[in-house]
Write a protein that holds these residues in place. Structure first.
Motif, PDB file in Angstrom:
ATOM      1  N   LYS A 326       0.837  -1.208   0.000  1.00 40.34           N
ATOM      2  CA  LYS A 326       0.000   0.000   0.000  1.00 40.34           C
ATOM      3  C   LYS A 326       0.873   1.260   0.000  1.00 40.34           C
ATOM      4  O   LYS A 326       0.601   2.221  -0.721  1.00 40.34           O
ATOM      5  CB  LYS A 326      -0.908  -0.021   1.226  1.00 40.34           C
ATOM      6  CG  LYS A 326      -1.677   1.262   1.455  1.00 40.34           C
ATOM      7  CD  LYS A 326      -3.130   1.110   1.196  1.00 40.34           C
ATOM      8  CE  LYS A 326      -3.891   2.384   1.528  1.00 40.34           C
ATOM      9  NZ  LYS A 326      -5.120   2.188   2.208  1.00 40.34           N
ATOM     10  N   TYR A 329       2.126   2.084  -3.336  1.00 42.05           N
ATOM     11  CA  TYR A 329       1.094   2.684  -4.197  1.00 42.05           C
ATOM     12  C   TYR A 329       0.817   4.128  -3.798  1.00 42.05           C
ATOM     13  O   TYR A 329       0.739   5.024  -4.658  1.00 42.05           O
ATOM     14  CB  TYR A 329      -0.205   1.863  -4.128  1.00 42.05           C
ATOM     15  CG  TYR A 329      -1.274   2.476  -5.001  1.00 42.05           C
ATOM     16  CD1 TYR A 329      -1.184   2.436  -6.387  1.00 42.05           C
ATOM     17  CD2 TYR A 329      -2.360   3.152  -4.432  1.00 42.05           C
ATOM     18  CE1 TYR A 329      -2.143   3.038  -7.196  1.00 42.05           C
ATOM     19  CE2 TYR A 329      -3.323   3.756  -5.238  1.00 42.05           C
ATOM     20  CZ  TYR A 329      -3.200   3.704  -6.615  1.00 42.05           C
ATOM     21  OH  TYR A 329      -4.145   4.309  -7.412  1.00 42.05           O
ATOM     22  N   ARG A 333       1.372   7.485  -6.000  1.00 42.22           N
ATOM     23  CA  ARG A 333       0.319   8.470  -6.302  1.00 42.22           C
ATOM     24  C   ARG A 333       0.752   9.892  -5.903  1.00 42.22           C
ATOM     25  O   ARG A 333       0.437  10.871  -6.573  1.00 42.22           O
ATOM     26  CB  ARG A 333      -0.972   8.093  -5.573  1.00 42.22           C
ATOM     27  CG  ARG A 333      -1.675   6.895  -6.136  1.00 42.22           C
ATOM     28  CD  ARG A 333      -2.610   7.279  -7.273  1.00 42.22           C
ATOM     29  NE  ARG A 333      -3.857   7.838  -6.787  1.00 42.22           N
ATOM     30  CZ  ARG A 333      -4.253   9.108  -6.913  1.00 42.22           C
ATOM     31  NH1 ARG A 333      -3.462   9.980  -7.496  1.00 42.22           N
ATOM     32  NH2 ARG A 333      -5.422   9.512  -6.465  1.00 42.22           N
TER      33      ARG A 333
HETATM   34  C1  I3P Z   1      -7.030   4.957  -3.187  1.00 49.70           C
HETATM   35  C2  I3P Z   1      -7.042   6.242  -2.346  1.00 49.70           C
HETATM   36  C3  I3P Z   1      -7.764   6.024  -1.039  1.00 49.70           C
HETATM   37  C4  I3P Z   1      -7.195   4.799  -0.305  1.00 49.70           C
HETATM   38  C5  I3P Z   1      -7.252   3.563  -1.167  1.00 49.70           C
HETATM   39  C6  I3P Z   1      -6.450   3.777  -2.440  1.00 49.70           C
HETATM   40  O1  I3P Z   1      -6.241   5.176  -4.315  1.00 49.70           O
HETATM   41  O2  I3P Z   1      -5.737   6.679  -2.098  1.00 49.70           O
HETATM   42  O3  I3P Z   1      -7.600   7.187  -0.237  1.00 49.70           O
HETATM   43  O4  I3P Z   1      -8.024   4.540   0.799  1.00 49.70           O
HETATM   44  O5  I3P Z   1      -6.656   2.510  -0.437  1.00 49.70           O
HETATM   45  O6  I3P Z   1      -6.539   2.621  -3.250  1.00 49.70           O
HETATM   46  P1  I3P Z   1      -6.806   5.941  -5.595  1.00 49.70           P
HETATM   47  O7  I3P Z   1      -7.119   7.334  -5.189  1.00 49.70           O
HETATM   48  O8  I3P Z   1      -5.705   5.895  -6.573  1.00 49.70           O
HETATM   49  O9  I3P Z   1      -8.019   5.184  -6.048  1.00 49.70           O
HETATM   50  P2  I3P Z   1      -7.590   4.964   2.270  1.00 49.70           P
HETATM   51  O10 I3P Z   1      -7.740   6.469   2.296  1.00 49.70           O
HETATM   52  O11 I3P Z   1      -8.533   4.260   3.151  1.00 49.70           O
HETATM   53  O12 I3P Z   1      -6.181   4.542   2.500  1.00 49.70           O
HETATM   54  P3  I3P Z   1      -7.355   1.074  -0.332  1.00 49.70           P
HETATM   55  O13 I3P Z   1      -7.187   0.447  -1.708  1.00 49.70           O
HETATM   56  O14 I3P Z   1      -6.583   0.371   0.726  1.00 49.70           O
HETATM   57  O15 I3P Z   1      -8.788   1.288   0.025  1.00 49.70           O
END
Ligand code: I3P
Length: 487
Positions: A326, A329, A333
């Motif tokens: 995570k 990723y 981003r």
């Molecule tokens: C998601 C975004 C969300 C995050 C999520 C990411 O990425 O950053 O804030 O949830 O994590 O996948 P994107 O904007 O590129 O779609 P959290 O804020 O809860 O960490 P997740 O895949 O673990 O839900």
């Protein structure tokens, strides 16, 4: 409402698997809406629906599903009109352009190119050594923004030409035309779905997980909480007692409805008339909790998301594993967007008549940010000016807040809204990953993050956002009309 629905990660240590099981059992028997109002904390006692609530819900009250409660309209923020939610869903076509333009100010000085970033923009010094070339994606994102308001016209024109096979086209071309036609139709269906959802629900969901919001009482929305977390409810409770109360949506308590836990918040759309322009800006230089930084779990879904944004981003090892952590990723981003350089990024936006634009993941340079903001405020410099004032007000409140001195703010957004009458406002939202600092730690909210220092760069991001909104070029309505005449 255009709230960002960040998924809640904060796990309440007091919750065990047992309490969750108890809760599930009792949940099925509990077919009512239970609400605990912050204001009414001292006044109610009830049987809580489950183990978790036993601790949290010393008092709450039950309401039947169809008990249509009407909240008092929260006190309007300075300069804003409090309007009934029903008005919000009516598109105002009869705009008093004369009046509106009287309030407009001329575009301010523009900034172009990252090299021209004003000296007083506060850089985030975090390493950008892994930056990769994403020109194509960036251009795509900017193209998408450019097509934002004219997308409907464009797709109508294009789909006319595509609706039948061209006699002179090759089989390949025809197949492509068919595919394009299918995509156009899909887009149209999604637009319709989105518009219907907006009209039916009385709120605009800009980002976050699907189904994260539901209609609340007349002037409120419900935001879904994850089954194991009540972080955001606790944060809002405390914010209602803090100096920052007026820069966050009013909080009305927790709601248990249709087997799900929600928090009930002021519907910010009630401050506006007609269709509203909404932009969600994630503030801070870190978008993940410290505990996520050390989580080694490999996730194939995040790998797929990463290569979709930038096909060249994966290392050889990542390509072999087809999975990333995570934190990998989230930092990816941050670097692809403006978070790494400026400690804020535009997550999504919607302008009247347009569809929600979430294709902003590679808006990274100062120039791109200004262009995105300029498009958002297009024709509404007066609204932009009001938002600058409001952001400055939020900054003052934040800096003086007892609550924010003792908390790290991660994954939180600022929602900026304005309407056809140039009513405008901004609020801090999304506190699911806001955490109390350890006793021996204090933060400045204005220095780079390192594991263990809990810094979040919130003030750096807010200061940069203020500068960006101030300096983006915003055309007046007259200029926009002139453009139409000359096309
Ligand atoms: C998601 C975004 C969300 C995050 C999520 C990411 O990425 O950053 O804030 O949830 O994590 O996948 P994107 O904007 O590129 O779609 P959290 O804020 O809860 O960490 P997740 O895949 O673990 O839900």
């Amino acid at each position: 409402m255009g709230q960002h629905a960040g998924k809640e990660d904060g796990v309440n240590p007091s919750l065990t698997a047992d309490t969750d099981t108890n809760r599930t059992n009792s949940v099925t028997k509990w077919n009512q809406v239970s609400v605990r109002c912050a204001k009414q904390l001292q006044n109610y006692s009830c049987t809580p629906p489950d183990g978790r609530k036993k601790k949290r819900h010393k008092m709450c009250r039950s309401l039947s599903e169809d008990d249509a409660r009407t909240r008092e309209t929260p006190p309007p923020s300075p300069g804003l009109l409090a309007k009934n939610i029903l008005n919000v869903l009516i598109t105002t076509t009869d705009i008093d352009r004369e009046n509106r333009s009287n309030g407009c100010v001329q575009s301010r000085d523009s900034q172009s190119g990252q090299e021209n970033v004003p000296h007083d923009v506060i850089p985030n010094n975090r390493s950008s050594e892994n930056d990769v070339n994403v020109e194509n994606n960036k251009n795509n994102a900017m193209d998408a923004q450019e097509g934002h308001t004219s997308a409907a016209t464009c797709s109508e024109t294009c789909s006319e030409g595509l609706s039948s096979q061209h006699p002179n086209a090759t089989t390949d071309q025809n197949a492509r035309l068919k595919e394009n036609q299918k995509n156009e139709d899909k887009d149209k269906m999604e637009d319709n779905k989105e518009n219907q959802a907006t009209k039916k629900d009385g709120f605009v969901q800009l980002s976050g997980h699907d189904g994260a919001f539901a209609q609340g009482a007349q002037n409120t929305i419900l935001k879904l909480q994850t089954k194991d977390g009540d972080t955001e409810a606790r944060v809002y409770e405390r914010l209602m007692q803090d100096g920052c109360r007026e820069v966050v949506p009013a909080y009305y308590g927790e709601v248990f409805k249709d087997d799900k836990y929600y928090i009930e918040l002021e519907n910010l759309l009630t401050h506006f008339v007609g269709e509203v322009a909404v932009m969600d800006v994630k503030v801070g230089n870190r978008t993940f909790a410290e505990k996520e930084a050390i989580n080694p779990k490999l996730r194939p879904d995040l790998y797929q998301k990463m290569v979709k944004v930038n096909p060249k981003a994966a290392t050889e090892e990542e390509q072999k594993k087809q999975a990333i952590t995570k934190v990998r990723y989230m930092t990816f981003r941050e670097k692809e967007s403006s978070t790494s350089a400026f400690s804020f990024r535009v997550e999504a936006s919607k302008v009247p008549g347009g569809k929600t634009n979430k294709d902003l993941k590679t808006v990274r340079t100062w120039e791109q940010v200004l262009k995105t903001l300029g498009k958002f405020f297009k024709g509404h410099p007066a609204a932009r000016d009001k938002i600058v004032d409001r952001l400055q007000h939020i900054r003052e409140k934040f800096a003086a807040s007892d609550f924010f001195q003792r908390h790290e703010i991660v994954g939180s957004s600022i929602l900026m809204l304005y309407d056809v009458e140039d009513n405008a406002g901004a609020w801090m939202i999304d506190f699911a990953k806001t955490a109390t600092l350890p006793d021996d730690v204090s933060v400045t909210h204005a220095v780079p993050w390192e594991l263990g220092n809990h810094e979040d760069g919130y003030l750096t991001g807010l200061d940069n956002l203020i500068k960006a909104v101030k300096s983006c070029v915003v055309t007046t309505l007259e200029e926009e009309e002139e453009k139409v005449h000359f096309v």
